[in-house]
Write a protein that holds these residues in place. Structure first.
Motif, PDB file in Angstrom:
ATOM      1  N   MET A  67      49.131  45.514  53.472  1.00 58.31           N
ATOM      2  CA  MET A  67      48.478  46.240  52.380  1.00 58.31           C
ATOM      3  C   MET A  67      49.027  45.804  51.030  1.00 58.31           C
ATOM      4  O   MET A  67      50.160  45.329  50.930  1.00 58.31           O
ATOM      5  CB  MET A  67      48.686  47.755  52.536  1.00 58.31           C
ATOM      6  CG  MET A  67      47.868  48.396  53.637  1.00 58.31           C
ATOM      7  SD  MET A  67      48.042  50.213  53.641  1.00 58.31           S
ATOM      8  CE  MET A  67      47.237  50.636  52.081  1.00 58.31           C
ATOM      9  N   GLY A  68      48.212  45.991  50.009  1.00 60.64           N
ATOM     10  CA  GLY A  68      48.635  45.702  48.646  1.00 60.64           C
ATOM     11  C   GLY A  68      47.758  46.437  47.663  1.00 60.64           C
ATOM     12  O   GLY A  68      46.679  46.925  48.014  1.00 60.64           O
ATOM     13  N   LEU A  69      48.211  46.531  46.425  1.00 55.60           N
ATOM     14  CA  LEU A  69      47.462  47.184  45.359  1.00 55.60           C
ATOM     15  C   LEU A  69      47.268  46.213  44.204  1.00 55.60           C
ATOM     16  O   LEU A  69      48.119  45.356  43.949  1.00 55.60           O
ATOM     17  CB  LEU A  69      48.196  48.426  44.857  1.00 55.60           C
ATOM     18  CG  LEU A  69      48.524  49.521  45.873  1.00 55.60           C
ATOM     19  CD1 LEU A  69      49.281  50.652  45.183  1.00 55.60           C
ATOM     20  CD2 LEU A  69      47.285  50.042  46.553  1.00 55.60           C
ATOM     21  N   SER A  70      46.155  46.374  43.498  1.00 57.63           N
ATOM     22  CA  SER A  70      45.891  45.553  42.323  1.00 57.63           C
ATOM     23  C   SER A  70      45.077  46.367  41.332  1.00 57.63           C
ATOM     24  O   SER A  70      44.333  47.277  41.720  1.00 57.63           O
ATOM     25  CB  SER A  70      45.122  44.280  42.707  1.00 57.63           C
ATOM     26  OG  SER A  70      44.780  43.535  41.552  1.00 57.63           O
ATOM     27  N   ARG A  71      45.216  46.038  40.062  1.00 64.34           N
ATOM     28  CA  ARG A  71      44.410  46.714  39.043  1.00 64.34           C
ATOM     29  C   ARG A  71      42.983  46.187  39.036  1.00 64.34           C
ATOM     30  O   ARG A  71      42.081  46.833  38.519  1.00 64.34           O
ATOM     31  CB  ARG A  71      45.042  46.504  37.662  1.00 64.34           C
ATOM     32  CG  ARG A  71      46.239  47.404  37.405  1.00 64.34           C
ATOM     33  CD  ARG A  71      46.791  47.166  36.031  1.00 64.34           C
ATOM     34  NE  ARG A  71      47.819  48.145  35.692  1.00 64.34           N
ATOM     35  CZ  ARG A  71      48.817  47.909  34.859  1.00 64.34           C
ATOM     36  NH1 ARG A  71      48.908  46.735  34.269  1.00 64.34           N
ATOM     37  NH2 ARG A  71      49.706  48.842  34.598  1.00 64.34           N
ATOM     38  N   THR A  72      42.791  44.996  39.570  1.00 61.57           N
ATOM     39  CA  THR A  72      41.475  44.359  39.570  1.00 61.57           C
ATOM     40  C   THR A  72      41.061  44.016  40.999  1.00 61.57           C
ATOM     41  O   THR A  72      41.805  44.246  41.946  1.00 61.57           O
ATOM     42  CB  THR A  72      41.501  43.070  38.741  1.00 61.57           C
ATOM     43  OG1 THR A  72      42.313  42.082  39.417  1.00 61.57           O
ATOM     44  CG2 THR A  72      42.094  43.320  37.358  1.00 61.57           C
ATOM     45  N   LYS A  73      39.869  43.457  41.130  1.00 70.72           N
ATOM     46  CA  LYS A  73      39.378  43.047  42.444  1.00 70.72           C
ATOM     47  C   LYS A  73      40.002  41.734  42.906  1.00 70.72           C
ATOM     48  O   LYS A  73      39.638  41.209  43.954  1.00 70.72           O
ATOM     49  CB  LYS A  73      37.858  42.916  42.426  1.00 70.72           C
ATOM     50  CG  LYS A  73      37.131  44.233  42.207  1.00 70.72           C
ATOM     51  CD  LYS A  73      35.621  44.022  42.209  1.00 70.72           C
ATOM     52  CE  LYS A  73      34.894  45.341  41.983  1.00 70.72           C
ATOM     53  NZ  LYS A  73      33.416  45.162  41.975  1.00 70.72           N
ATOM     54  N   ARG A  74      40.947  41.243  42.151  1.00 71.49           N
ATOM     55  CA  ARG A  74      41.626  40.005  42.513  1.00 71.49           C
ATOM     56  C   ARG A  74      42.858  40.333  43.354  1.00 71.49           C
ATOM     57  O   ARG A  74      43.703  41.119  42.951  1.00 71.49           O
ATOM     58  CB  ARG A  74      42.042  39.241  41.266  1.00 71.49           C
ATOM     59  CG  ARG A  74      42.725  37.909  41.563  1.00 71.49           C
ATOM     60  CD  ARG A  74      43.068  37.188  40.272  1.00 71.49           C
ATOM     61  NE  ARG A  74      43.765  35.946  40.543  1.00 71.49           N
ATOM     62  CZ  ARG A  74      44.178  35.115  39.600  1.00 71.49           C
ATOM     63  NH1 ARG A  74      43.954  35.401  38.319  1.00 71.49           N
ATOM     64  NH2 ARG A  74      44.800  34.002  39.928  1.00 71.49           N
TER      65      ARG A  74
END
Length: 336
Positions: A67-74
């Motif tokens: 799993m990971g998090l990002s502010r954008t769809k990248r």
């Protein structure tokens, strides 16, 4: 080798953004909220960390998910879900490890015979008076969440940087390091060597001491780490000898420049014959190998007198001074 996968992947827990899930069986792990990025990765928006926690609960028993998090769809970074979970529930500490303002406090080390300051041990603290933490807990969480190398590097930089304007040339700095964070000495220690150049420190003024909170599994590897420090002109120390897995036999195997005797043998050593016997043996064995001996945890004048009479070279403890921001508040005590 020009990169290091062992130093830990760091990322922030944004208040909103996109959750990324990676798995070879991606279809088994996603809901209708997710869009597929490719055959192995899917993403979905979230508007609060409560939604992230809900996903963690939903995927609780998944073993092949990252799993990971990002502010954008990248896609930025993903880690295994169990490590992600540990970081999520310790996110305040994890955030401090990654971004917190750290500083080293200095505790004096005294020559027991001349009663002069020989050096200072650098001890990790926080710059922010509103933030409190136990260094032991900090390193424990860092190890559990895969960030122990990052924390160790940050701590080493603060320990080297604090010399500026505080510790004069020729006075030693004792700096803790975790051997478990160094996988390839030639590569992993380059960060430290660059810091020495950056802050224009004489390598001979630095003593890197092994913090043995864990069993030494590969003595040969640890010796390579210590030898790599020595190759750069730095000194090495074995800490807490007599406690746990740090035994007197390690002196012969590792040949450190300094040996620090565990404080449990120093406390009330003037009243305990078994402690006196161990201290005497440790000092004799170390000196026979050309190793400088240091008694740590000295809090009473009687303990200092015993260590001096046994021939110990150096002493450290509250009797001489507590850790402080500068060397100006250090205290030296003369044995009567």
């Amino acid at each position: 080798m020009n990169s290091c996968i062992h130093c830990g992947i760091s990322f922030d827990f944004y208040q909103e953004g996109f959750i990324f899930i990676e798995s070879k069986q991606i279809q088994q792990h996603i809901t209708s909220a997710y869009q597929l990025m490719n055959d192995y990765v899917a993403f979905a928006p979230y508007s609060s960390l409560d939604m992230v926690e809900d996903e963690l609960i939903r995927l609780n028993h998944s073993t092949d998910v990252k799993m990971g998090l990002s502010r954008t769809k990248r896609l930025e970074k993903v880690i295994d879900i169990q490590t992600f979970k540990l970081r999520f529930y310790e996110k305040d500490t994890v955030n401090f490890i990654q971004h917190g303002q750290m500083v080293s406090h200095l505790q004096p080390i005294i020559n027991l015979h001349s009663n002069e300051v020989y050096g200072y041990e650098s001890l990790l603290r926080t710059k922010d008076s509103d933030v409190t933490f136990s260094p032991m807990k900090l390193f424990d969480i860092a190890a559990k969440t895969g960030l122990h190398s990052l924390l160790d590097q940050r701590a080493r930089e603060e320990a080297i940087k604090v010399r500026q304007g505080n510790v004069p040339v020729g006075t030693k700095s004792f700096i803790n390091f975790l051997p478990s964070t160094i996988y390839n000495p030639d590569f992993c220690l380059q960060h430290t060597f660059k810091l020495v150049e950056k802050y224009q420190v004489n390598p001979e003024d630095l003593v890197f001491e092994v913090v043995e909170t864990e069993k030494i599994i590969d003595v040969g590897h640890l010796k390579k780490v210590l030898d790599r420090y020595k190759k750069e002109g730095m000194k090495v120390a074995l800490d807490d000898v007599g406690s746990g897995f740090s035994t007197l036999d390690m002196l012969e195997l590792l040949r450190p420049d300094y040996v620090k005797i565990d404080r449990s043998y120093i406390s009330n050593c003037d009243q305990d014959q078994s402690k006196l016997a161990f201290l005497n043996e440790a000092n004799e064995r170390a000196h026979a190998l050309g190793i400088i001996t240091l008694a740590e945890g000295i809090e009473r004048i009687e303990e200092a007198q015993v260590c001096e009479s046994l021939g110990y070279d150096l002493g450290q403890g509250y009797l001489f001074g507590k850790p402080s921001k500068t060397t100006k508040s250090s205290v030296t005590v003369t044995s009567p």
